[in-house]
Design a protein around this motif. Structure first.
Motif, PDB file in Angstrom:
ATOM      1  N   ILE A   1       0.857  -1.179   0.000  1.00 20.08           N
ATOM      2  CA  ILE A   1       0.000   0.000   0.000  1.00 20.08           C
ATOM      3  C   ILE A   1       0.895   1.231   0.000  1.00 20.08           C
ATOM      4  O   ILE A   1       2.012   1.213   0.511  1.00 20.08           O
ATOM      5  CB  ILE A   1      -0.947   0.018   1.214  1.00 20.08           C
ATOM      6  N   GLU A   2       0.385   2.289  -0.572  1.00 18.24           N
ATOM      7  CA  GLU A   2       1.191   3.500  -0.736  1.00 18.24           C
ATOM      8  C   GLU A   2       1.147   4.367   0.510  1.00 18.24           C
ATOM      9  O   GLU A   2       0.089   4.537   1.131  1.00 18.24           O
ATOM     10  CB  GLU A   2       0.697   4.302  -1.934  1.00 18.24           C
ATOM     11  N   VAL A   3       2.305   4.903   0.869  1.00 22.32           N
ATOM     12  CA  VAL A   3       2.385   5.945   1.888  1.00 22.32           C
ATOM     13  C   VAL A   3       2.451   7.264   1.134  1.00 22.32           C
ATOM     14  O   VAL A   3       3.463   7.571   0.502  1.00 22.32           O
ATOM     15  CB  VAL A   3       3.635   5.770   2.778  1.00 22.32           C
ATOM     16  N   PRO A   4       1.374   8.035   1.118  1.00 20.85           N
ATOM     17  CA  PRO A   4       1.366   9.268   0.317  1.00 20.85           C
ATOM     18  C   PRO A   4       2.463  10.231   0.747  1.00 20.85           C
ATOM     19  O   PRO A   4       2.814  10.305   1.932  1.00 20.85           O
ATOM     20  CB  PRO A   4      -0.029   9.855   0.578  1.00 20.85           C
ATOM     21  N   ARG A   5       2.996  10.955  -0.217  1.00 21.38           N
ATOM     22  CA  ARG A   5       4.039  11.937   0.080  1.00 21.38           C
ATOM     23  C   ARG A   5       3.454  13.055   0.941  1.00 21.38           C
ATOM     24  O   ARG A   5       2.520  13.744   0.548  1.00 21.38           O
ATOM     25  CB  ARG A   5       4.603  12.513  -1.211  1.00 21.38           C
ATOM     26  N   GLU A   6       4.000  13.190   2.120  1.00 15.01           N
ATOM     27  CA  GLU A   6       3.498  14.189   3.060  1.00 15.01           C
ATOM     28  C   GLU A   6       4.625  14.595   4.000  1.00 15.01           C
ATOM     29  O   GLU A   6       5.473  13.772   4.362  1.00 15.01           O
ATOM     30  CB  GLU A   6       2.315  13.626   3.859  1.00 15.01           C
ATOM     31  N   THR A   7       4.624  15.866   4.388  1.00 11.13           N
ATOM     32  CA  THR A   7       5.655  16.383   5.285  1.00 11.13           C
ATOM     33  C   THR A   7       5.104  16.450   6.709  1.00 11.13           C
ATOM     34  O   THR A   7       4.042  17.045   6.938  1.00 11.13           O
ATOM     35  CB  THR A   7       6.126  17.774   4.840  1.00 11.13           C
ATOM     36  N   ARG A   8       5.812  15.822   7.623  1.00 10.56           N
ATOM     37  CA  ARG A   8       5.435  15.824   9.037  1.00 10.56           C
ATOM     38  C   ARG A   8       6.642  16.230   9.862  1.00 10.56           C
ATOM     39  O   ARG A   8       7.686  15.589   9.794  1.00 10.56           O
ATOM     40  CB  ARG A   8       4.961  14.430   9.470  1.00 10.56           C
ATOM     41  N   ASP A   9       6.509  17.297  10.627  1.00 10.48           N
ATOM     42  CA  ASP A   9       7.593  17.776  11.500  1.00 10.48           C
ATOM     43  C   ASP A   9       8.893  17.974  10.727  1.00 10.48           C
ATOM     44  O   ASP A   9       9.982  17.627  11.209  1.00 10.48           O
ATOM     45  CB  ASP A   9       7.822  16.799  12.660  1.00 10.48           C
ATOM     46  N   GLY A  10       8.791  18.511   9.520  1.00  4.87           N
ATOM     47  CA  GLY A  10       9.988  18.784   8.730  1.00  4.87           C
ATOM     48  C   GLY A  10      10.558  17.583   8.017  1.00  4.87           C
ATOM     49  O   GLY A  10      11.614  17.681   7.390  1.00  4.87           O
ATOM     50  N   VAL A  11       9.879  16.427   8.087  1.00  3.10           N
ATOM     51  CA  VAL A  11      10.348  15.208   7.431  1.00  3.10           C
ATOM     52  C   VAL A  11       9.334  14.821   6.356  1.00  3.10           C
ATOM     53  O   VAL A  11       8.163  14.595   6.654  1.00  3.10           O
ATOM     54  CB  VAL A  11      10.508  14.043   8.437  1.00  3.10           C
ATOM     55  N   GLU A  12       9.781  14.762   5.121  1.00  5.74           N
ATOM     56  CA  GLU A  12       8.908  14.328   4.024  1.00  5.74           C
ATOM     57  C   GLU A  12       9.015  12.813   3.910  1.00  5.74           C
ATOM     58  O   GLU A  12      10.111  12.264   3.785  1.00  5.74           O
ATOM     59  CB  GLU A  12       9.325  14.986   2.715  1.00  5.74           C
TER      60      GLU A  12
ATOM     61  N   GLU B   1      12.849  12.314   3.345  1.00  2.00           N
ATOM     62  CA  GLU B   1      13.624  13.440   2.831  1.00  2.00           C
ATOM     63  C   GLU B   1      13.619  14.522   3.896  1.00  2.00           C
ATOM     64  O   GLU B   1      12.552  14.892   4.404  1.00  2.00           O
ATOM     65  CB  GLU B   1      13.019  13.976   1.532  1.00  2.00           C
ATOM     66  N   MET B   2      14.792  15.021   4.246  1.00  2.39           N
ATOM     67  CA  MET B   2      14.874  16.070   5.257  1.00  2.39           C
ATOM     68  C   MET B   2      16.136  16.894   5.036  1.00  2.39           C
ATOM     69  O   MET B   2      17.023  16.525   4.246  1.00  2.39           O
ATOM     70  CB  MET B   2      14.877  15.458   6.665  1.00  2.39           C
ATOM     71  N   ASP B   3      16.202  18.004   5.728  1.00  4.03           N
ATOM     72  CA  ASP B   3      17.360  18.892   5.634  1.00  4.03           C
ATOM     73  C   ASP B   3      18.609  18.125   6.062  1.00  4.03           C
ATOM     74  O   ASP B   3      18.634  17.558   7.162  1.00  4.03           O
ATOM     75  CB  ASP B   3      17.148  20.101   6.544  1.00  4.03           C
ATOM     76  N   PRO B   4      19.656  18.072   5.221  1.00  5.96           N
ATOM     77  CA  PRO B   4      20.877  17.349   5.612  1.00  5.96           C
ATOM     78  C   PRO B   4      21.471  17.820   6.932  1.00  5.96           C
ATOM     79  O   PRO B   4      22.175  17.062   7.597  1.00  5.96           O
ATOM     80  CB  PRO B   4      21.833  17.615   4.440  1.00  5.96           C
TER      81      PRO B   4
ATOM     82  N   PHE C   1      20.049  11.237  14.180  1.00  4.42           N
ATOM     83  CA  PHE C   1      19.147  12.359  13.970  1.00  4.42           C
ATOM     84  C   PHE C   1      19.296  13.383  15.079  1.00  4.42           C
ATOM     85  O   PHE C   1      19.432  13.030  16.247  1.00  4.42           O
ATOM     86  CB  PHE C   1      17.695  11.871  13.922  1.00  4.42           C
ATOM     87  N   HIS C   2      19.243  14.661  14.691  1.00  5.27           N
ATOM     88  CA  HIS C   2      19.299  15.713  15.702  1.00  5.27           C
ATOM     89  C   HIS C   2      18.006  15.747  16.513  1.00  5.27           C
ATOM     90  O   HIS C   2      18.008  16.036  17.699  1.00  5.27           O
ATOM     91  CB  HIS C   2      19.547  17.071  15.045  1.00  5.27           C
ATOM     92  N   ASP C   3      16.869  15.458  15.862  1.00  2.49           N
ATOM     93  CA  ASP C   3      15.580  15.400  16.554  1.00  2.49           C
ATOM     94  C   ASP C   3      15.005  13.998  16.349  1.00  2.49           C
ATOM     95  O   ASP C   3      14.101  13.790  15.534  1.00  2.49           O
ATOM     96  CB  ASP C   3      14.632  16.475  16.011  1.00  2.49           C
ATOM     97  N   GLY C   4      15.541  13.040  17.089  1.00  2.00           N
ATOM     98  CA  GLY C   4      15.119  11.657  16.914  1.00  2.00           C
ATOM     99  C   GLY C   4      13.653  11.442  17.231  1.00  2.00           C
ATOM    100  O   GLY C   4      12.957  10.698  16.532  1.00  2.00           O
ATOM    101  N   ASN C   5      13.139  12.111  18.280  1.00  2.37           N
ATOM    102  CA  ASN C   5      11.727  11.935  18.646  1.00  2.37           C
ATOM    103  C   ASN C   5      10.802  12.449  17.559  1.00  2.37           C
ATOM    104  O   ASN C   5       9.772  11.837  17.259  1.00  2.37           O
ATOM    105  CB  ASN C   5      11.421  12.657  19.966  1.00  2.37           C
ATOM    106  N   GLY C   6      11.168  13.576  16.944  1.00  2.00           N
ATOM    107  CA  GLY C   6      10.338  14.123  15.878  1.00  2.00           C
ATOM    108  C   GLY C   6      10.292  13.199  14.668  1.00  2.00           C
ATOM    109  O   GLY C   6       9.223  12.988  14.080  1.00  2.00           O
ATOM    110  N   VAL C   7      11.441  12.641  14.294  1.00  2.00           N
ATOM    111  CA  VAL C   7      11.487  11.716  13.162  1.00  2.00           C
ATOM    112  C   VAL C   7      10.688  10.457  13.480  1.00  2.00           C
ATOM    113  O   VAL C   7       9.916   9.954  12.658  1.00  2.00           O
ATOM    114  CB  VAL C   7      12.944  11.365  12.817  1.00  2.00           C
TER     115      VAL C   7
END
Length: 621
Positions: A222-233, A290-293, A309-315
C-alpha cells in the motif's frame, strides 16, 4: 579546472575514517555510489566468482579529466566537500574520499574515464596500491572501474571471504537496494555471462519494486502518500496489515535516497503497524524520508549506513503517524490464501472463462438449529462469566478446530489482491453467509469467491477497537485496591511515572508519590485478571520507557487490552445465530483495521474463483 582536491587537514581529521573494503559487496557499494553522484543515467555491474576475481562497474556519468582521475586515487581527495561546514550538510552518497584508494590498494585496479566533451579519456592502472601506468583511453563518456583479484596481496583477509554464492548474494543485495533508491537510473547486473536483471531508467517506484521483488509482493503493498510531518517528508510503499517476514531483509528505509539502518526508524515502523502485525514478525517496507541534511549526521561509521538524527523523537513520531495513517486508509480486502495447483486427470486443455460475479438471493433462514443458539453479547468490561459452549452435535465433530487461542493453529498466508482502480474497502453487502465450519469459521460467498471469517479473531478486533476508543474518550474504569502497593523505582523511572500520571489515570491506574523515588498504587483497571499486580505495573513502566509522550496515551496498555478482549471474545464452539454473525461482520468491517485481530492474525481469508477453478482443474494454470 580540476574538480577534485585534497581535503584540508582540519577537515580530513574530522571525517569518520576507516577501512571501507570488507568484501566484494563493499566495493560494489562504493563504486555504484560514485556513479550515482556523477549523474549517471545507466549503471552496469558485472562480477565473476562472486566478485573475488572481477568486479566491473560502468556508468555514463560526467567522467573525469586526467588531473581529477589521478587525484581521485589520493586519500581524502574528493569533489564533494571543501570546508568543515560542508560536513554538517552532506547531500551526496559519498564524501570521504577513501573508497578508490582503499580499493586500489588491495586489488589489481583499472580506472578508465572520459568527460562528455573530451576527445579522449584517461586510463590508470594500479597494482596493490602501486601505480603502473597512466595513458590515453578511447572509452565512451563516463567511467569504468575494473577490480580484479580482490585481496590478492592480503591473504589473511581473503581467507575470511565466504563462498562465491554467498558473496554474490551480498553484491546483488547492494545493487537491488540502490536500484530501488533510484528508479530514475537504469541498472544492469551481470554474473559471469548471465544477466541477472536489467532495469530500464525512469521507472515509477512501484514498477521498480515489482521488477525486483516480483508482482506478487508489489501487489500486496500500500502507498504511503508523500506528506511532510515535522519537517520530514515521507513517502513510499509498505506491506498491508498482516504481511510480515521473519527478519528485516525486506525492511528497507532510505534517507535522502541513502539506504540507512537506524533503531529509531525500525522501532517507528513496527510501532506504526502495532496490532496490524503478529509479534515476532517484521514489516515489508520501501520507505523514503527526505529532510534537511543539517538535521542528520551521516558521518557516524565508514560504511555510511548508520545515521544519527538531531531530533530523533520528531522523526520517530513522523514515521509512526505516516505508517499508521497509510494502514488505516488502506483500501484493503480480505486476505487471500493460495491453494496448491492440482492437475485433474480429465481436465480440458483449453481454459474456461472465469465465473461471473453471482447475484445474491434474499437472506435465508437461520442456518444453525435453534437449539444450538445463544447470544453474542458479552459483558466483557465486568469480566463476568459467559455462557459455556453448547454440547457438540454429531455433525460438527469431524472438522472441529481447537480453541482459537490455542497453540498450533495453522495461519493462512496473507496474499492481498493487486493494486487497482477498482479496489476498495469491502462492505457487509459484499458477503452472503453460507454456514459455519467447525463452529469457528464462518463460510461466506462474495463476488470474488469464497471467504472465511474467524469468529473469535473478528470479535477480538471489534472489542479491541471499542475498548480503545473508550479509553481515549472516557478512560478505563478502575477498582480501588484493598491494600495499596508501594513500588520503589530508580530516579529515571520515578520521573517517568510522575510525568505520566494523567495517562496512567486514564488507564485505570492510580499512582501518586509516596516518598523519595517511591510511588503508591491504589487502583488498577477493573477488568485486570492477574494475581501478579506488581508484574503488571512493571510492564506498564517498561512500555512508558519505549513510548514518546505524544503516542503513549494511544499505545500504552494495549497489550493488556488485547489480552482482555481475547478472553471475552466468542470462542471456537460458540454457536451464533445468523443475525449475530451478520452483526459481527458489520461491526468488523466498520473497524479501522478489520482484516487482522489485535495479535496480527487474519480475521478474513479469501479463496478466489480463479483459485477454486485451478484447484478443480477447470482452468489451466
Amino acid at each position: 579546472m580540476a574538480k577534485i582536491k585534497l581535503m584540508p587537514d582540519a577537515l580530513a581529521s574530522q571525517v569518520a575514517a576507516g577501512e571501507v573494503v570488507e568484501r566484494p559487496a563493499s566495493v560494489v557499494k562504493e563504486l555504484v555510489e560514485n556513479s550515482i553522484d556523477a549523474g549517471a543515467g545507466k549503471i552496469e555491474v558485472s562480477v565473476n566468482r562472486g566478485g573475488i576475481s572481477l568486479i566491473r562497474v560502468v556508468d555514463d556519468g560526467d567522467g573525469m579529466n586526467r588531473t581529477d582521475a589521478l587525484l581521485s586515487l589520493e586519500r581524502h581527495a574528493t569533489s564533494k566537500m571543501r570546508t568543515v561546514e560542508d560536513l554538517s550538510a552532506i547531500g551526496t552518497l559519498g564524501f570521504r574520499g577513501e573508497a578508490l584508494p582503499s580499493i586500489a590498494s588491495v586489488s589489481k585496479f583499472t580506472l578508465s574515464t572520459r568527460e562528455r566533451e573530451a576527445l579522449c579519456g584517461t586510463e590508470i592502472t594500479v597494482n596493490g596500491g602501486k601505480m603502473i601506468s597512466v595513458k590515453d583511453s578511447g572509452e565512451a563518456p563516463g567511467t569504468q572501474v575494473e577490480v580484479r583479484s580482490l585481496f590478492f596481496n592480503v591473504p589473511a583477509r581473503r581467507k575470511f571471504l565466504r563462498t562465491e554464492n554467498t558473496e554474490f548474494s551480498h553484491v546483488e543485495h547492494q545493487v537491488r537496494v540502490q536500484a530501488i533508491a533510484h528508479p530514475e537510473i537504469g541498472f544492469t547486473l551481470v554474473r559471469g555471462d548471465r544477466i541477472v536483471f536489467q532495469l530500464a531508467p525512469n521507472q515509477g517506484l512501484l514498477e521498480r519494486i515489482a521488477g525486483l521483488a516480483g508482482a506478487d509482493l508489489s501487489g500486496r503493498l500500500i502507498e504511503v502518500p508523500r506528506e511532510t510531518r515535522d519537517g520530514v517528508e515521507i513517502f513510499g510503499f509498505i506491506g498491508e496489515a498482516g504481511l510480515g517476514r521473519s527478519n528485516r531483509s525486506q525492511q528497507l528505509t532510505f534517507l535522502n535516497r541513502r539506504p540507512v539502518e537506524s533503531p529509531i526508524l525500525q522501532y517507528a515502523i513496527r510501532e506504526g503497524y502495532h496490532t496490524a502485525l503478529m509479534k515476532g514478525q517484521y514489516p515489508v517496507t520501501f520507505l523514503f524520508l527526505e529532510m534537511d541534511p543539517q538535521g542528520v549526521d551521516v558521518n557516524v561509521h565508514p560504511a555510511k549506513k548508520e545515521v544519527r538524527f538531531h531530533d530523533g523523537n520528531g522523526v520517530r513520531n513522523a514515521v509512526i503517524e505516516a505508517v499508521a495513517a497509510a494502514l488505516k486508509a488502506s483500501p484493503a480486502r480480505p486476505f487471500a490464501v493460495s491453494v496448491p495447483e492440482a492437475t485433474a486427470a480429465g481436465a480440458s486443455a483449453a481454459p474456461e472463462p472465469a465465473a461471473s460475479a453471482p447475484s445474491f438471493p434474499p437472506a435465508t433462514a437461520p442456518l444453525i438449529p435453534e437449539r444450538e443458539q445463544h447470544s453474542l453479547r458479552r459483558d466483557w468490561m465486568s469480566g463476568g462469566d459467559r455462557p459455556g459452549p453448547p454440547p457438540a452435535s454429531p455433525e460438527s465433530v469431524a472438522l472441529r478446530p481447537s480453541d482459537a487461542t490455542g497453540a498450533g493453529e495453522a495461519e493462512p498466508r496473507p496474499c492481498a489482491p493487486p493494486l487497482g482502480p477498482g479496489r476498495s474497502r469491502a462492505s457487509a453487502d459484499d458477503f452472503r453467509i453460507l454456514g459455519v465450519l467447525g463452529r469457528l469459521y464462518v463460510l461466506m460467498e462474495s463476488p470474488e469467491g469464497l471467504v472465511l471469517m474467524d469468529q473469535h479473531a473478528a470479535h477480538e478486533r471489534v472489542l479491541f477497537e471499542e475498548m480503545r476508543k473508550r479509553m481515549e474518550s472516557e478512560g478505563v474504569p478502575s477498582q480501588a485496591l484493598l491494600l495499596p502497593i508501594t513500588v520503589e523505582l530508580d530516579p529515571r523511572e520515578f520521573d517517568l511515572v510522575r510525568r505520566n500520571q494523567e495517562t496512567l489515570q486514564r488507564l485505570g491506574i492510580g499512582a501518586e508519590e509516596f516518598g523519595a523515588n517511591t510511588v503508591k498504587i491504589d487502583s488498577l483497571p477493573s477488568f485486570l485478571k492477574s494475581d501478579d499486580k506488581l508484574g503488571f505495573i512493571n510492564q506498564v513502566i517498561e512500555e512508558l520507557k519505549k513510548e514518546s509522550s505524544q503516542m503513549s496515551s494511544l499505545r500504552l496498555g494495549e497489550d493488556m487490552v488485547a489480552t482482555t478482549v481475547c478472553r471475552h471474545a466468542v470462542k471456537a464452539h460458540d454457536v451464533l445465530r445468523i443475525e449475530e454473525l451478520e452483526k459481527l461482520l458489520v461491526d468488523l468491517l466498520a473497524c479501522e483495521l478489520p482484516y487482522c485481530c489485535p495479535h496480527g492474525r487474519p480475521t478474513l481469508v479469501q479463496m478466489s474463483y480463479g483459485e477454486l477453478e485451478r484447484k478443480f482443474g477447470r482452468r489451466v494454470p
